[in-house]
Scaffold this active site. Structure first.
Site, short mmCIF file in Angstrom:
data_model
loop_
_atom_site.label_atom_id
_atom_site.label_comp_id
_atom_site.label_asym_id
_atom_site.label_seq_id
_atom_site.Cartn_x
_atom_site.Cartn_y
_atom_site.Cartn_z
N ARG A 162 5.78 8.74 -0.05
CA ARG A 162 7.05 8.46 -0.02
C ARG A 162 7.34 7.02 -0.05
O ARG A 162 8.34 6.64 0.51
CB ARG A 162 7.79 9.15 1.44
CG ARG A 162 7.43 10.59 1.76
CD ARG A 162 8.40 11.40 0.77
NE ARG A 162 8.33 12.78 0.96
CZ ARG A 162 7.25 13.75 0.49
NH1 ARG A 162 6.32 13.31 -0.06
NH2 ARG A 162 7.46 14.74 0.90
N SER A 237 13.38 16.84 4.56
CA SER A 237 12.81 16.30 5.59
C SER A 237 13.45 14.90 6.12
O SER A 237 13.79 14.08 5.21
CB SER A 237 11.22 15.82 5.48
OG SER A 237 10.38 16.74 4.99
N GLU A 333 13.25 9.32 6.34
CA GLU A 333 12.79 9.16 4.87
C GLU A 333 14.06 9.35 3.87
O GLU A 333 14.41 8.81 2.94
CB GLU A 333 12.26 10.57 4.37
CG GLU A 333 12.02 11.10 3.13
CD GLU A 333 11.68 12.43 2.57
OE1 GLU A 333 10.53 12.71 3.16
OE2 GLU A 333 12.39 13.07 1.93
#
Ligand code: FAD
Ligand code: EPU
Length: 337
Positions: A162, A237, A333
């Protein structure tokens, strides 16, 4: 170029937050994009793709630039592989389907991820054992400082979990305009060992899977776990899965015997943030019109008309509680705007 004023962003973000953009422009060509960048009257700019990885916490007092560059092109090919270029505004899942329909393999495990192609390299999107970096060849991006196009190789992008250069030193300095992928045309290297893929292929009674079968299996798993933003506002998420030292993990094991972990290196393990949040008591918790998803504790949801600040405050409470209980800081995130 058509610059609009006072536009609701509700239908432009998958959380469904009703923030107002003071100015809004949707760009279809590179020259339009260059013209917009040159405008001195809008110093404050927000780049918008599919709006599936952002939480809008206030109205935006500037110019929202909706990157809507379309087009998919074959750059080169040989017997075994193909280089495909997709412009930034192409929908990611539609691009995956285009590749599958042409028997180009490598991104089938990334089926059904929302958002646009141009945003995919920013957090190196990943799912079911595959990340975009595995097939990424290069991308082009417009520099906000020089208004010229610059090419980024895979090495330049510094991809991680990520993570990429576009979240580090190039953050807010470039607009990605297109991405090139190297995909296989034969001898496909299918990745079916992650999670429930093989179990789902068994349910589908598939013994010799094609890339289309793998995609179908993944779509079915994702549909069973993640809420569809069309039905329930969310951004996937909300936090990243934290990576901690083995020493820290062994200490946690004394109190939490069932804590799951995935090996990262000899010294580190990754912990599913969903487990930490569930253990902290937040799974399915609803506070009026927002809360934590009932099936997946890592997903915060908007039941309708929630404010971005409500969801942000809930996320901070979750972070604080997880930190107190486990000594782990879970990082967001989602991009907070
Ligand atoms: P946006 O939300 O529009 O933008 C995200 C950020 O990038 C913002 O900061 C924005 O300013 C910036 N940006 C947008 N376009 C550009 C551009 N062209 N150039 C430069 N900056 C830009 N992610 C995964 O990795 N794996 C998953 O499995 C996954 N599942 C998801 C499931 C659901 C239900 C949802 C809602 C989200 C999921 N996501 C997942 C997160 C999300 O889909 C990805 O991060 C996606 O790449 C975001 O793309 P977007 O175009 O919607 O980005
Ligand atoms: N878990 C719980 N409770 C929950 C949710 C999860 O205990 O409520 C634990 C379980 O042990 C489960 C484990 O977490 O086995 C993993 O859960 P899941 O398979 O749902 O995956 P995840 O780690 O929560 C990650 C990505 C997803 C990606 C999936 C599949 C991150 C931050 N998220 O989720 O990506 O789709 O794996 O590969 O890495 C996204 O980035 O937005 C996203 C959805």
């Amino acid at each position: 170029m058509n610059i609009l004023n006072n536009i609701s962003l509700k239908s432009y973000n998958t959380f469904g937050i009703n923030a107002i953009a003071k100015h809004f422009v949707s760009v279809q060509t590179i020259s339009e994009l260059k013209n917009v960048i040159q405008l001195k009257s809008y110093p404050n700019k927000l780049i918008l793709g599919g709006g599936s990885n952002m939480l809008l916490t206030q109205d935006f007092d500037g110019l929202v630039i909706h990157v809507n560059l379309k087009g998919i092109f074959i750059i080169s090919e040989d017997e075994n592989s193909v280089i495909v270029k997709a412009n930034a505004g192409e929908n990611w899942h539609a691009f995956v389907m285009y590749c599958i329909n042409n028997n180009y393999a490598g991104i089938e495990n990334l089926s059904l991820i929302p958002g646009n192609v141009g945003t995919a390299p920013i957090q190196n999107i990943g799912a079911y054992g595959v990340e975009i970096k595995d097939t990424f060849q290069s991308c082009e991006a417009l520099s906000l400082a020089t208004n010229t196009l610059q090419s980024f190789t895979k090495l330049d992008c510094n991809f991680g979990y990520r993570q990429s250069v576009f979240k580090q030193k190039a953050k807010n300095k470039f607009i990605i305009t297109s991405v090139n992928f190297k995909l296989s045309k034969k001898h496909h290297n299918l990745k079916v060992n992650y999670g429930a893929i093989t179990a789902q292929l068994d349910v589908m009674k598939v013994t010799n899977p094609t890339i289309k079968d793998v995609s179908k299996a993944i779509i079915s798993i994702r549909e069973s776990k993640l809420p569809n933003p069309k039905d329930l506002g969310n951004s996937g998420s909300f936090f990243k899965n934290p990576i901690i030292t083995k020493t820290h993990f062994n200490l946690l094991l004394n109190n939490f015997k069932d804590i799951p972990s995935y090996p990262i290196s000899n010294e580190e393990v990754k912990i599913p943030a969903g487990w930490l949040i569930e253990k902290a008591g937040f799974k399915g918790k609803r506070l009026g019109n927002y809360g934590v998803h009932t099936n997946q504790a890592l997903v915060l949801v908007n039941y309708g008309n929630a404010k971005g600040t409500d969801i942000l405050n809930l996320s901070k409470l979750i972070q604080k509680t997880v930190k107190r209980l486990f000594g782990i800081l879970i990082e967001t995130e989602v991009n907070i705007v």
